[in-house]
Design an enzyme around this catalytic site. Structure first.
Site, PDB file in Angstrom:
ATOM      1  N   HIS A 415      -7.325  -1.546   6.873  1.00  0.00           N
ATOM      2  CA  HIS A 415      -5.893  -0.916   7.007  1.00  0.00           C
ATOM      3  C   HIS A 415      -5.777   0.214   7.858  1.00  0.00           C
ATOM      4  O   HIS A 415      -4.849   0.829   8.373  1.00  0.00           O
ATOM      5  CB  HIS A 415      -5.173  -0.575   5.564  1.00  0.00           C
ATOM      6  CG  HIS A 415      -3.693  -0.841   5.757  1.00  0.00           C
ATOM      7  ND1 HIS A 415      -2.813  -0.703   6.714  1.00  0.00           N
ATOM      8  CD2 HIS A 415      -2.932  -1.626   4.620  1.00  0.00           C
ATOM      9  CE1 HIS A 415      -1.582  -1.038   6.316  1.00  0.00           C
ATOM     10  NE2 HIS A 415      -1.754  -1.601   5.146  1.00  0.00           N
ATOM     11  N   ASP A 419      -2.264  -2.222  11.029  1.00  0.00           N
ATOM     12  CA  ASP A 419      -0.945  -2.228  10.158  1.00  0.00           C
ATOM     13  C   ASP A 419      -0.465  -3.338   9.650  1.00  0.00           C
ATOM     14  O   ASP A 419      -0.948  -4.389  10.226  1.00  0.00           O
ATOM     15  CB  ASP A 419       0.252  -1.474  10.585  1.00  0.00           C
ATOM     16  CG  ASP A 419      -0.054  -0.057  11.140  1.00  0.00           C
ATOM     17  OD1 ASP A 419      -0.741   0.758  10.525  1.00  0.00           O
ATOM     18  OD2 ASP A 419       0.799   0.474  12.059  1.00  0.00           O
TER      19      ASP A 419
END
Length: 443
Positions: A415, A419
């Protein structure tokens, strides 16, 4: 007399004693001198030929390993490039080979010992296999003239095959038939040695008791230790998150069924599901470059090529050999490369170059029956795609309930680099390419 000897030597004539005893003594003197010279020459050449083989350089990041197996023992002959020992490292198994044909003379380390690069490993005498036991070329062998012993030696081999065990005592006349029967069955009374040894081993082995609570402690291999270290490093370093999707495999199954025989006949390789998945990933990585990136310090490194890591299960653990420039290959080329790497992995022949690098990983747990799973990122990569088994399920298509072969796919991503929107878009693109493989021709 002295002057005659000097003149004879100058003219090249040999002066031998006239009596037989003197001639025999002189010939024996020459024989002893010749034998001594021959022994001295043999030992000096052996010392000059002996070599010490060291632990080879394995890689810049590997300085030591565990000596796992000796394939040869002292006295064993070897051929050029024949494997003598196997060293296990945290990444691959390294073979130590004989530099030329010859004989192993001494082992300088034991199995399960830790050996460092450059350390003495074994001593080796070059030459043809088994040459140590054979007489050296160019060195004449002289024998003492011993007529009596030579005659005995010539007679002895002829007499040895004639020797027989003493015959059994003659049976009584009234029980001739029974005695003959006993003589015929006598050889069967002595069982062969191998079955005796096997029976002894079976008796020594402790029997398994039902309900017994036993434990077996096995030392972790260097590769397993390295795998554990890398997986924990991935969990600690990456901000991992997994997203799932379903793929209707109908079109891909029909495509494979239609062309697999032709591809096998013309290209000599089986057309599987890995090549379409690999190609779909390469195309999606071009559109979502963050999934093909990595973090180095405080920078993000984006790549315009795809080195695809393919997870392969081996008896020693999971390895990820790399298909270089997979984005420039077609289905058949990808299948050939994956098949070659798979064979090398199963045979333990992978090199560090085969596993170095990699920008994205595919892991196919479906071949073992996995239905769902969250793969772990192969750091420093940004993401890994998990394939699973194909199951027929009832799904709704155009308002109708139909049976379709469905595969659940999972994308675990870092992450910090991707995104949620990019990760989900990446997985949806893979799904779209695979549900209609013709889309891949339009990109």
């Amino acid at each position: 007399m002295l002057s005659k000897r000097i003149i004879a030597i100058a003219q090249g004539r040999a002066l031998l004693p006239r009596n037989r005893a003197g001639a025999v003594a002189l010939s024996r003197g020459w024989s002893v001198a010749s034998t001594s010279a021959r022994v001295a020459q043999f030992h000096s050449s052996k010392l000059l030929q002996a070599e010490t083989i060291k632990v080879p350089q394995m890689a810049e990041s590997i300085s030591e390993g565990t000596l796992k197996t000796w394939h040869k023992q002292p006295g064993d002959p070897v051929e050029a490039d024949e494997e003598v020992a196997t060293i296990e490292t945290d990444k691959i198994d390294v073979s130590v080979n004989a530099p030329s044909a010859g004989t192993i003379t001494e082992l300088l380390a034991g199995e399960e010992d830790t050996v460092a690069v450059g350390q003495d490993l074994f001593r080796f005498e070059p030459g043809e296999a088994g040459a140590a036991a054979a007489p050296k070329e160019g060195v004449p062998e002289t024998k003492e003239p011993k007529p009596e012993k030579e005659a005995e030696a010539k007679i002895e081999p002829k007499e040895q095959p004639v020797e027989k065990a003493p015959p059994p005592p003659p049976p009584p006349a009234r029980e001739g038939g029974e005695a003959k029967k006993e003589i015929k069955e006598a050889p069967k009374a002595a069982p062969p040695s191998k079955p005796k040894e096997a029976a002894k081993e079976i008796e020594v082995a402790p029997p398994r008791v039902a309900g017994a609570r036993t434990e077996t402690h096995v030392k972790m291999s260097r590769m397993r230790l390295r795998i554990a270290e890398r997986l924990k490093e991935s969990q600690n370093a990456a901000a991992s998150l997994t997203t799932f999707n379903e793929i209707d495999m109908s079109s891909l199954i029909d495509f494979r069924k239609k062309y697999k025989e032709e591809v096998l006949k013309t290209q000599g390789v089986k057309l599987g599901f890995m090549s379409p998945f690999a190609k779909a990933c390469c195309l999606a990585l071009k559109e979502i470059p963050g999934a093909n990136a990595s973090i180095e310090g405080d920078s993000i490194v984006y790549r315009d090529y795809v080195d695809l890591s393919v997870a392969v299960a081996t008896p020693k653990g999971l390895v990820t050999p790399v298909v270089r420039n997979a984005d420039s290959m077609n289905f058949v080329e990808i299948e050939k490369e994956i098949a070659a790497l798979g064979r090398k992995a199963r045979d333990g022949k992978l090199t560090l170059e085969d596993m170095a690098g990699g920008t994205f990983t595919i892991s196919n747990g479906g071949v073992f029956g996995s239905l769902y799973g969250t793969p772990i990122i192969n750091v420093p990569q940004a993401a890994v795609l998990g394939m699973h088994t194909i199951k027929e399920r009832a799904v709704v298509v155009n308002g109708q309930i139909v049976i379709r072969p469905i595969m659940v796919v999972a994308l675990t991503y870092d992450h910090r680099l991707l995104d949620g929107r990019e990760a989900v878009t990446f997985l949806v693109k893979i799904r779209d390419y695979l549900e209609d493989p013709r889309r891949m021709l339009l990109v």
